[in-house]
Scaffold this motif. Sequence first.
Motif, short mmCIF file in Angstrom:
data_model
loop_
_atom_site.label_atom_id
_atom_site.label_comp_id
_atom_site.label_asym_id
_atom_site.label_seq_id
_atom_site.Cartn_x
_atom_site.Cartn_y
_atom_site.Cartn_z
N ASN A 33 0.82 -1.21 0.00
CA ASN A 33 0.00 0.00 0.00
C ASN A 33 0.86 1.26 0.00
OD1 ASN A 33 0.61 0.85 2.74
ND2 ASN A 33 -0.75 -0.76 3.47
N MET A 34 0.18 2.40 -0.16
CA MET A 34 0.88 3.69 -0.26
C MET A 34 1.70 3.99 0.99
SD MET A 34 1.57 6.46 -1.92
CE MET A 34 0.48 7.28 -3.03
N PHE A 35 1.16 3.68 2.18
CA PHE A 35 1.89 3.96 3.41
C PHE A 35 3.19 3.15 3.47
CE2 PHE A 35 3.01 3.06 7.83
CZ PHE A 35 3.19 4.36 8.30
N GLU A 36 3.11 1.84 3.19
CA GLU A 36 4.30 0.99 3.25
C GLU A 36 5.35 1.42 2.23
OE1 GLU A 36 2.54 -3.32 4.67
OE2 GLU A 36 2.10 -2.64 2.63
N MET A 37 4.92 1.62 1.00
CA MET A 37 5.87 2.02 -0.05
C MET A 37 6.36 3.45 0.18
SD MET A 37 6.86 -0.08 -2.39
CE MET A 37 7.06 -1.29 -1.12
N GLY A 38 5.45 4.32 0.61
CA GLY A 38 5.84 5.71 0.85
C GLY A 38 6.86 5.83 1.97
N LEU A 39 6.59 5.12 3.08
CA LEU A 39 7.54 5.18 4.21
C LEU A 39 8.88 4.57 3.81
CD1 LEU A 39 8.03 5.99 7.12
CD2 LEU A 39 7.15 3.76 7.82
N MET A 40 8.84 3.43 3.14
CA MET A 40 10.09 2.80 2.70
C MET A 40 10.83 3.73 1.73
SD MET A 40 10.82 -1.00 1.26
CE MET A 40 10.41 -0.72 -0.45
N ALA A 41 10.10 4.36 0.83
CA ALA A 41 10.72 5.26 -0.14
C ALA A 41 11.34 6.48 0.55
CB ALA A 41 9.70 5.69 -1.19
N VAL A 42 10.65 7.03 1.55
CA VAL A 42 11.18 8.21 2.24
C VAL A 42 12.44 7.84 3.03
CG1 VAL A 42 10.72 9.88 4.09
CG2 VAL A 42 9.03 9.49 2.30
N VAL A 43 12.39 6.73 3.77
CA VAL A 43 13.57 6.30 4.52
C VAL A 43 14.72 6.00 3.55
CG1 VAL A 43 14.54 4.49 6.01
CG2 VAL A 43 12.30 5.48 6.53
N GLY A 44 14.39 5.31 2.48
CA GLY A 44 15.40 5.03 1.46
C GLY A 44 15.95 6.31 0.85
N SER A 45 15.08 7.29 0.69
CA SER A 45 15.50 8.57 0.14
C SER A 45 16.47 9.29 1.07
CB SER A 45 14.28 9.44 -0.13
OG SER A 45 14.67 10.67 -0.67
N VAL A 46 16.21 9.22 2.37
CA VAL A 46 17.13 9.84 3.34
C VAL A 46 18.49 9.15 3.27
CG1 VAL A 46 17.58 10.21 5.80
CG2 VAL A 46 15.30 10.69 4.86
N ILE A 47 18.47 7.82 3.26
CA ILE A 47 19.72 7.06 3.14
C ILE A 47 20.42 7.43 1.83
CG2 ILE A 47 20.72 4.75 2.83
CD1 ILE A 47 18.44 3.74 4.72
#
Length: 145
Positions: A33-47
């Motif tokens: 879902n959007m929350f799971e992918m969005g959170l993973m994408a944001v954390v990945g983006s910070v990394i």
Amino acid sequence: MRNTLDRIRHTLGFEFIGLLIFTPFAMLVFGYNMFEMGLMAVVGSVIATVWNYIYNLLFDHAMVKIRNNVHKTTLIRVLHAGLFEGGLLVLFLPMIAWYLEISIWEAFTMGMAMSAFYLCYAFVYNLIYDKVFPIPDNLSQAQQT
């Protein structure tokens, strides 16, 4: 060589545009879902943002040492993008497996798909970025970074 402000603009632009493209695409492909992918994408983006800054700084210094300039040929751009994504995969893979509660193999498969996407995206983004914001020809600016 690029200065610090230019590196920050490059990195933030890369991550912001990448998130806008990747998150909806990943939802469709991976079925989360959007929350799971969005959170993973944001954390990945910070990394990725931290890695992007460090990696590009190191890569440019290596280019100056080896080639005496930072202008990239197509082959060097391919190498640049591949090494960046490989390093990011090593940094990001454990987080994917832990957060999505999947095996390392499943995380690796997902990470490879993400890397393929970002590999193509990085190549195109950097090509366009260098056209819009050309690298200064004056090598003495390398001393200012």
